[in-house]
Enzyme design. Structure first.
Site, PDB file in Angstrom:
ATOM      1  N   HIS A 165      43.697   7.443  24.872  1.00 25.94           N
ATOM      2  CA  HIS A 165      42.432   7.158  24.193  1.00 25.94           C
ATOM      3  C   HIS A 165      42.744   6.575  22.819  1.00 25.94           C
ATOM      4  O   HIS A 165      43.892   6.552  22.377  1.00 25.94           O
ATOM      5  CB  HIS A 165      41.560   8.403  24.089  1.00 25.94           C
ATOM      6  CG  HIS A 165      42.127   9.503  23.242  1.00 25.94           C
ATOM      7  ND1 HIS A 165      43.272  10.200  23.581  1.00 25.94           N
ATOM      8  CD2 HIS A 165      41.703  10.027  22.058  1.00 25.94           C
ATOM      9  CE1 HIS A 165      43.527  11.098  22.661  1.00 25.94           C
ATOM     10  NE2 HIS A 165      42.604  11.014  21.714  1.00 25.94           N
TER      11      HIS A 165
ATOM     12  N   ASP B 100      45.789   9.346  16.078  1.00 29.85           N
ATOM     13  CA  ASP B 100      47.042  10.080  16.280  1.00 29.85           C
ATOM     14  C   ASP B 100      47.703   9.743  17.608  1.00 29.85           C
ATOM     15  O   ASP B 100      48.792  10.242  17.907  1.00 29.85           O
ATOM     16  CB  ASP B 100      46.818  11.589  16.153  1.00 29.85           C
ATOM     17  CG  ASP B 100      45.774  12.138  17.105  1.00 29.85           C
ATOM     18  OD1 ASP B 100      44.760  11.448  17.340  1.00 29.85           O
ATOM     19  OD2 ASP B 100      45.963  13.249  17.630  1.00 29.85           O
ATOM     20  N   HIS B 101      47.069   8.861  18.383  1.00 26.55           N
ATOM     21  CA  HIS B 101      47.636   8.438  19.663  1.00 26.55           C
ATOM     22  C   HIS B 101      47.978   6.944  19.705  1.00 26.55           C
ATOM     23  O   HIS B 101      48.648   6.500  20.636  1.00 26.55           O
ATOM     24  CB  HIS B 101      46.664   8.770  20.802  1.00 26.55           C
ATOM     25  CG  HIS B 101      46.441  10.237  20.961  1.00 26.55           C
ATOM     26  ND1 HIS B 101      47.040  10.994  21.955  1.00 26.55           N
ATOM     27  CD2 HIS B 101      45.701  11.111  20.230  1.00 26.55           C
ATOM     28  CE1 HIS B 101      46.664  12.252  21.844  1.00 26.55           C
ATOM     29  NE2 HIS B 101      45.845  12.348  20.796  1.00 26.55           N
TER      30      HIS B 101
ATOM     31  N   HIS C  65      36.336  13.787  26.619  1.00 24.93           N
ATOM     32  CA  HIS C  65      36.662  13.835  25.201  1.00 24.93           C
ATOM     33  C   HIS C  65      35.545  13.140  24.427  1.00 24.93           C
ATOM     34  O   HIS C  65      34.597  12.603  25.015  1.00 24.93           O
ATOM     35  CB  HIS C  65      38.019  13.159  24.970  1.00 24.93           C
ATOM     36  CG  HIS C  65      38.632  13.467  23.641  1.00 24.93           C
ATOM     37  ND1 HIS C  65      38.696  14.737  23.113  1.00 24.93           N
ATOM     38  CD2 HIS C  65      39.235  12.656  22.728  1.00 24.93           C
ATOM     39  CE1 HIS C  65      39.295  14.697  21.943  1.00 24.93           C
ATOM     40  NE2 HIS C  65      39.632  13.447  21.669  1.00 24.93           N
TER      41      HIS C  65
ATOM     42  N   ASP D 288      43.992  14.588  25.317  1.00 23.53           N
ATOM     43  CA  ASP D 288      42.801  15.222  24.761  1.00 23.53           C
ATOM     44  C   ASP D 288      41.633  15.277  25.752  1.00 23.53           C
ATOM     45  O   ASP D 288      41.124  14.245  26.199  1.00 23.53           O
ATOM     46  CB  ASP D 288      42.353  14.462  23.511  1.00 23.53           C
ATOM     47  CG  ASP D 288      43.434  14.434  22.446  1.00 23.53           C
ATOM     48  OD1 ASP D 288      44.607  14.654  22.790  1.00 23.53           O
ATOM     49  OD2 ASP D 288      43.104  14.175  21.277  1.00 23.53           O
TER      50      ASP D 288
ATOM     51  N   HIS E  48      50.564  18.739  22.432  1.00 20.83           N
ATOM     52  CA  HIS E  48      49.440  18.453  21.532  1.00 20.83           C
ATOM     53  C   HIS E  48      49.007  19.745  20.839  1.00 20.83           C
ATOM     54  O   HIS E  48      47.875  20.203  20.940  1.00 20.83           O
ATOM     55  CB  HIS E  48      48.284  17.840  22.326  1.00 20.83           C
ATOM     56  CG  HIS E  48      47.290  17.094  21.473  1.00 20.83           C
ATOM     57  ND1 HIS E  48      46.138  17.681  20.996  1.00 20.83           N
ATOM     58  CD2 HIS E  48      47.263  15.817  21.024  1.00 20.83           C
ATOM     59  CE1 HIS E  48      45.449  16.798  20.296  1.00 20.83           C
ATOM     60  NE2 HIS E  48      46.110  15.657  20.295  1.00 20.83           N
TER      61      HIS E  48
END
Length: 313
Positions: free
Chosen positions: A63, A67-68, A141, A212, A270
């Site tokens: 996604h 942070d990804h 999410h 997530d 995570h």
């Protein structure tokens, strides 16, 4: 086949955990490395491993939260300095290509190789080449988020040499053809069918990566019979309401998925920066009460995934 965790933290980097990224190394199988999410400073983490960016051919993005993905433009730029590296394909939600292209354009970064983007919209098979399939399903999410299931094709069974011994087949191409299930003709006219001399197929390996998400039935679809399940565990088991409100999962929820779907090994990933040291171990302990073969993932952990029937390492 090997998994290596490059970042196991949630939201922001800490002294112990960088943000999200996992490498799936398939150097013996297809001489490639695939990345799953590329959080900030992923390329710095790679410098502390034996990973070579020229070997990275595919990137799967769950996604579009920072942070990804914040490490993606820099990693792609650095890859241009690795010589003739060949093309790369990036799978991810709508908007990812715009983010990458804009970052590269504004910074006037020149990429020396083709980049192909594949937009993920719904679940299903997204890739099947070189003996591997990749499936995705939409998770739950705040923004569109996807989980991934990598399935290795079954391997042909071993050639049963004891059964074949009476025919005195010489070493060389004829044995190779039998191993491939082909028919051969011996000098005396005897016809042998390779399928008659092969043991049972060896089942391919399955790796599932869940970033997530709240609990959702799609996770079970992706996790069924997985040799390794990597599952986000941002919160502790007693924080289920908080996890739900933030569209995340707990270590206990991850363990229940593993237990209920015939998973062999579970890795908790995570991890919130609130869980350091002993507190992080608490997540592992909670999950192990439900699914014993659970481990807390840490940055740079390497997980060898043996063929079915071979000893785990």
């Amino acid at each position: 086949m090997e998994l290596q965790f490059l970042g196991t933290g949630a939201g922001q980097p800490s002294k112990k955990r960088n943000v999200s990224s996992i490498a799936l190394k398939m150097l013996d199988e297809i001489n490639e490395i695939w990345l799953f999410d590329v959080g900030e400073a992923t390329q710095h983490q790679i410098l502390r491993t034996n990973i070579r960016l020229r070997k990275v051919t595919k990137i799967f993005i769950s996604h579009n939260h920072g942070d990804h993905i914040f490490g993606l433009p820099g990693l792609l730029a650095t890859r241009s300095f690795q010589g003739d590296v060949g093309p790369i394909t990036i799978y991810g939600p709508a908007g990812l290509e715009q983010f990458v292209r804009t970052a590269l354009k504004i910074s006037r970064t020149k990429i020396s190789y083709p980049i192909k983007f594949v937009v993920l919209e719904e679940g299903g098979l997204i890739f099947h080449e070189k003996g591997f399939k990749v499936y995705t399903e939409k998770l739950a999410h705040r923004v569109p988020s996807f989980g991934f299931r990598v399935v290795e094709d079954d391997h042909p069974g071993e050639l049963l040499m004891d059964k074949l011994a009476q025919y005195n087949v010489p070493n060389g191409p004829l044995l190779g053809k039998l191993k491939n299930g082909e028919k051969i003709v011996l000098d005396n006219g005897t016809i042998l069918d390779g399928n008659d001399f092969l043991g049972p197929n060896k089942k391919g390996r399955i790796i599932t990566i869940i970033y997530d998400t709240r609990a959702t039935p799609a996770i079970a679809q992706l996790a069924q019979n997985a040799d390794v399940l990597v599952h986000e565990s941002t919160f502790a088991g007693n924080e289920a309401d908080l996890a739900h409100s933030y569209y995340h999962s707990t270590a206990v929820e991850a363990a229940k998925i593993a237990r209920n779907n015939n998973v062999k090994r579970l890795y908790l990933n995570h991890i919130s920066a609130r869980y350091l040291g002993v507190k992080a171990k608490k997540l592992e302990n909670q999950a192990q009460k439900i699914f014993a073969n659970t481990r807390l993932a840490n940055d740079f952990d390497r997980i060898v995934i043996p063929m079915k029937g071979e000893k785990d390492e």
